[in-house]
Design an enzyme around this catalytic site. Sequence first.
Site, PDB file in Angstrom:
ATOM      1  N   GLY A  13      -5.265  15.604  64.255  1.00 55.11           N
ATOM      2  CA  GLY A  13      -6.138  16.697  63.803  1.00 55.11           C
ATOM      3  C   GLY A  13      -7.542  16.691  64.377  1.00 55.11           C
ATOM      4  N   ILE A  93       8.342  23.327  69.259  1.00 57.96           N
ATOM      5  CA  ILE A  93       8.344  24.585  70.001  1.00 57.96           C
ATOM      6  C   ILE A  93       8.546  25.705  69.000  1.00 57.96           C
ATOM      7  CG2 ILE A  93       9.562  25.932  71.747  1.00 57.96           C
ATOM      8  CD1 ILE A  93      10.326  23.257  73.060  1.00 57.96           C
ATOM      9  N   HIS A 110      -3.280  22.831  75.343  1.00 58.55           N
ATOM     10  CA  HIS A 110      -2.367  21.908  76.016  1.00 58.55           C
ATOM     11  C   HIS A 110      -3.195  20.957  76.886  1.00 58.55           C
ATOM     12  CE1 HIS A 110       1.358  20.485  77.721  1.00 58.55           C
ATOM     13  NE2 HIS A 110       0.809  20.589  78.915  1.00 58.55           N
ATOM     14  N   GLU A 143       7.161  33.298  74.136  1.00 59.66           N
ATOM     15  CA  GLU A 143       8.388  32.608  73.729  1.00 59.66           C
ATOM     16  C   GLU A 143       8.741  31.413  74.599  1.00 59.66           C
ATOM     17  OE1 GLU A 143      11.650  35.213  72.924  1.00 59.66           O
ATOM     18  OE2 GLU A 143      10.428  36.432  71.571  1.00 59.66           O
TER      19      GLU A 143
END
Length: 203
Positions: A13, A93, A110, A143
Amino acid sequence: MGIRIAVLASGRGSNLLAIMQAIGEGAIDGEIAVVLSDKENAMALEHARKAGIPAYHVNPKAFADKSDYEAKLLEYITQADCQLICLAGYMRILGAYFVGNAPCPIMNIHPALLPSFPGLHGQRQALEYGVKVAGCTVHFVDEGMDSGAIILQKMVPVLDDDTEDTLSARILVQEHKAYPEAIQLFAQGRLELDGRIVKVKGE
Ligand code: GAR
Protein backbone atom coordinates in the site's frame (compact mmCIF):
# COMPACT_ATOMS: atom_id res chain seq x y z
CA MET A 1 -14.06 18.20 -2.58
CA GLY A 2 -13.12 17.08 -6.07
CA ILE A 3 -13.35 13.55 -7.40
CA ARG A 4 -14.16 10.49 -5.36
CA ILE A 5 -11.60 7.72 -5.85
CA ALA A 6 -11.78 3.96 -5.24
CA VAL A 7 -8.43 2.25 -4.66
CA LEU A 8 -7.89 -1.47 -5.21
CA ALA A 9 -4.75 -2.87 -3.59
CA SER A 10 -3.37 -6.28 -2.66
CA GLY A 11 -0.37 -5.55 -0.47
CA ARG A 12 1.98 -3.04 1.09
CA GLY A 13 0.00 0.00 0.00
CA SER A 14 2.83 2.48 -0.48
CA ASN A 15 1.18 3.90 -3.61
CA LEU A 16 -2.06 4.26 -1.65
CA LEU A 17 -0.12 6.18 1.00
CA ALA A 18 1.43 8.42 -1.65
CA ILE A 19 -2.05 9.21 -3.01
CA MET A 20 -3.36 9.88 0.52
CA GLN A 21 -0.41 12.17 1.20
CA ALA A 22 -0.93 14.08 -2.05
CA ILE A 23 -4.59 14.56 -1.16
CA GLY A 24 -3.57 15.80 2.30
CA GLU A 25 -1.18 18.30 0.74
CA GLY A 26 -3.84 19.56 -1.67
CA ALA A 27 -1.97 18.15 -4.68
CA ILE A 28 -4.99 16.08 -5.74
CA ASP A 29 -8.45 17.64 -5.96
CA GLY A 30 -10.25 14.63 -4.57
CA GLU A 31 -10.67 12.13 -1.81
CA ILE A 32 -10.41 8.37 -1.41
CA ALA A 33 -13.96 7.14 -0.91
CA VAL A 34 -13.24 3.43 -0.50
CA VAL A 35 -10.31 0.97 -0.47
CA LEU A 36 -10.88 -2.64 -1.53
CA SER A 37 -8.52 -5.57 -1.28
CA ASP A 38 -8.53 -9.22 -2.30
CA LYS A 39 -6.16 -9.90 0.62
CA GLU A 40 -7.43 -9.80 4.17
CA ASN A 41 -4.05 -8.85 5.62
CA ALA A 42 -3.12 -6.21 3.06
CA MET A 43 -1.32 -3.31 4.72
CA ALA A 44 -3.28 -1.10 2.34
CA LEU A 45 -6.48 -1.88 4.28
CA GLU A 46 -4.75 -0.94 7.51
CA HIS A 47 -3.42 2.35 6.10
CA ALA A 48 -6.94 3.25 4.94
CA ARG A 49 -8.65 2.33 8.21
CA LYS A 50 -6.12 4.34 10.22
CA ALA A 51 -7.07 7.35 8.12
CA GLY A 52 -10.79 6.71 8.59
CA ILE A 53 -11.34 5.63 4.99
CA PRO A 54 -13.87 2.81 4.50
CA ALA A 55 -11.84 -0.30 3.62
CA TYR A 56 -13.10 -3.78 2.80
CA HIS A 57 -11.62 -7.18 2.18
CA VAL A 58 -13.49 -8.90 -0.64
CA ASN A 59 -12.46 -12.55 -0.74
CA PRO A 60 -12.45 -13.89 -4.30
CA LYS A 61 -12.82 -17.43 -2.94
CA ALA A 62 -16.17 -16.56 -1.39
CA PHE A 63 -17.76 -16.15 -4.83
CA ALA A 64 -18.90 -18.73 -7.36
CA ASP A 65 -16.89 -17.12 -10.16
CA LYS A 66 -14.80 -14.11 -11.08
CA SER A 67 -17.76 -12.10 -12.38
CA ASP A 68 -19.61 -12.50 -9.08
CA TYR A 69 -16.51 -11.37 -7.22
CA GLU A 70 -16.06 -8.40 -9.51
CA ALA A 71 -19.75 -7.51 -9.22
CA LYS A 72 -19.23 -7.20 -5.46
CA LEU A 73 -16.25 -4.88 -5.99
CA LEU A 74 -18.34 -2.77 -8.37
CA GLU A 75 -21.17 -2.65 -5.83
CA TYR A 76 -18.86 -1.03 -3.27
CA ILE A 77 -17.49 1.36 -5.89
CA THR A 78 -20.95 2.38 -7.08
CA GLN A 79 -22.23 2.80 -3.53
CA ALA A 80 -19.27 5.06 -2.79
CA ASP A 81 -20.14 7.14 -5.87
CA CYS A 82 -16.61 7.07 -7.31
CA GLN A 83 -15.48 8.89 -10.46
CA LEU A 84 -12.13 7.08 -10.74
CA ILE A 85 -10.84 3.61 -9.86
CA CYS A 86 -7.11 3.33 -9.12
CA LEU A 87 -5.31 0.01 -9.05
CA ALA A 88 -2.39 0.38 -6.66
CA GLY A 89 -0.54 -2.90 -6.46
CA TYR A 90 -3.71 -4.86 -7.19
CA MET A 91 -2.21 -8.18 -8.18
CA ARG A 92 -5.13 -9.74 -10.07
CA ILE A 93 -6.04 -9.30 -13.69
CA LEU A 94 -9.34 -7.48 -13.91
CA GLY A 95 -11.86 -9.49 -15.86
CA ALA A 96 -13.98 -8.37 -18.79
CA TYR A 97 -16.93 -8.12 -16.41
CA PHE A 98 -15.26 -5.48 -14.25
CA VAL A 99 -13.80 -3.49 -17.14
CA GLY A 100 -17.08 -3.63 -19.09
CA ASN A 101 -19.28 -2.62 -16.18
CA ALA A 102 -17.10 -0.14 -14.30
CA PRO A 103 -19.01 3.12 -13.74
CA CYS A 104 -15.90 5.24 -14.34
CA PRO A 105 -12.36 5.06 -15.81
CA ILE A 106 -9.77 2.72 -14.28
CA MET A 107 -6.07 3.58 -13.87
CA ASN A 108 -3.14 1.34 -13.02
CA ILE A 109 0.49 1.86 -12.11
CA HIS A 110 3.03 -0.60 -13.45
CA PRO A 111 6.70 -0.76 -12.44
CA ALA A 112 8.13 -0.79 -15.99
CA LEU A 113 8.18 1.36 -19.09
CA LEU A 114 5.26 -0.23 -20.96
CA PRO A 115 4.81 -1.79 -23.43
CA SER A 116 8.05 -3.43 -22.24
CA PHE A 117 7.81 -5.89 -19.38
CA PRO A 118 4.08 -6.20 -18.66
CA GLY A 119 2.78 -8.69 -16.09
CA LEU A 120 4.49 -9.76 -12.90
CA HIS A 121 7.94 -8.61 -11.77
CA GLY A 122 8.39 -5.78 -14.27
CA GLN A 123 11.56 -4.64 -12.49
CA ARG A 124 13.12 -8.14 -12.57
CA GLN A 125 12.22 -8.53 -16.23
CA ALA A 126 13.95 -5.22 -17.02
CA LEU A 127 17.05 -6.18 -15.08
CA GLU A 128 17.30 -9.61 -16.70
CA TYR A 129 16.79 -8.14 -20.17
CA GLY A 130 19.66 -5.73 -19.62
CA VAL A 131 17.95 -2.43 -20.37
CA LYS A 132 19.81 0.71 -19.27
CA VAL A 133 16.71 2.75 -18.51
CA ALA A 134 13.72 1.54 -16.49
CA GLY A 135 10.79 3.26 -14.83
CA CYS A 136 7.07 3.22 -14.25
CA THR A 137 3.91 3.78 -16.25
CA VAL A 138 0.48 5.07 -15.26
CA HIS A 139 -2.11 3.94 -17.78
CA PHE A 140 -5.82 3.49 -18.26
CA VAL A 141 -6.95 -0.10 -17.90
CA ASP A 142 -8.51 -1.98 -20.77
CA GLU A 143 -9.28 -5.68 -21.08
CA GLY A 144 -5.68 -6.61 -21.90
CA MET A 145 -2.80 -7.02 -19.49
CA ASP A 146 -1.07 -3.66 -18.91
CA SER A 147 -2.08 -2.68 -22.44
CA GLY A 148 -4.27 0.40 -21.96
CA ALA A 149 -3.58 3.97 -23.05
CA ILE A 150 -0.49 5.47 -21.40
CA ILE A 151 -1.02 8.60 -19.29
CA LEU A 152 2.50 9.24 -18.06
CA GLN A 153 5.84 7.56 -17.54
CA LYS A 154 8.89 8.29 -15.41
CA MET A 155 12.38 6.97 -16.03
CA VAL A 156 15.25 5.88 -13.82
CA PRO A 157 18.73 4.63 -14.80
CA VAL A 158 19.62 0.97 -14.40
CA LEU A 159 23.02 0.72 -12.70
CA ASP A 160 25.56 -2.04 -13.25
CA ASP A 161 25.35 -3.24 -9.66
CA ASP A 162 21.56 -3.07 -9.37
CA THR A 163 19.64 -5.92 -7.79
CA GLU A 164 15.90 -6.36 -8.16
CA ASP A 165 15.53 -4.66 -4.78
CA THR A 166 17.67 -1.61 -5.52
CA LEU A 167 16.07 -1.06 -8.92
CA SER A 168 12.56 -1.56 -7.47
CA ALA A 169 13.28 1.00 -4.75
CA ARG A 170 14.50 3.56 -7.32
CA ILE A 171 11.41 2.99 -9.46
CA LEU A 172 9.09 3.18 -6.42
CA VAL A 173 10.24 6.73 -5.65
CA GLN A 174 9.06 7.70 -9.13
CA GLU A 175 5.80 5.71 -8.77
CA HIS A 176 4.93 7.80 -5.75
CA LYS A 177 5.28 10.96 -7.87
CA ALA A 178 3.73 9.62 -11.05
CA TYR A 179 0.47 8.27 -9.64
CA PRO A 180 -0.63 11.44 -7.79
CA GLU A 181 0.34 13.51 -10.86
CA ALA A 182 -1.76 11.36 -13.19
CA ILE A 183 -4.73 11.37 -10.81
CA GLN A 184 -4.59 15.16 -10.50
CA LEU A 185 -4.54 15.55 -14.31
CA PHE A 186 -7.67 13.41 -14.41
CA ALA A 187 -9.28 15.31 -11.52
CA GLN A 188 -8.66 18.57 -13.37
CA GLY A 189 -10.28 17.18 -16.51
CA ARG A 190 -7.04 17.58 -18.44
CA LEU A 191 -6.74 14.07 -19.92
CA GLU A 192 -8.05 13.77 -23.45
CA LEU A 193 -8.25 10.35 -25.09
CA ASP A 194 -7.77 10.12 -28.87
CA GLY A 195 -7.85 6.41 -29.69
CA ARG A 196 -5.10 5.04 -27.48
CA ILE A 197 -3.26 8.35 -27.35
CA VAL A 198 -3.67 10.36 -24.15
CA LYS A 199 -3.15 14.08 -24.56
CA VAL A 200 -2.68 16.42 -21.61
CA LYS A 201 -4.60 19.62 -22.11
CA GLY A 202 -2.99 22.88 -21.11
CA GLU A 203 0.63 21.72 -21.46
C1 GAR B 1 4.21 -1.34 -7.10
O1 GAR B 1 5.57 -1.39 -7.46
C2 GAR B 1 3.33 -1.39 -8.32
O2 GAR B 1 3.85 -0.70 -9.42
C3 GAR B 1 3.28 -2.87 -8.59
O3 GAR B 1 3.17 -3.46 -7.31
C4 GAR B 1 3.80 -2.61 -6.36
C5 GAR B 1 2.80 -2.33 -5.26
O4 GAR B 1 3.39 -1.63 -4.22
N1 GAR B 1 2.20 -3.24 -9.42
C6 GAR B 1 2.26 -4.22 -10.31
O5 GAR B 1 3.25 -4.90 -10.49
C7 GAR B 1 0.99 -4.42 -11.11
N2 GAR B 1 1.22 -5.36 -12.15
P1 GAR B 1 2.53 -0.88 -3.13
O6 GAR B 1 1.52 -1.91 -2.59
O7 GAR B 1 3.52 -0.48 -2.09
O8 GAR B 1 1.84 0.29 -3.78
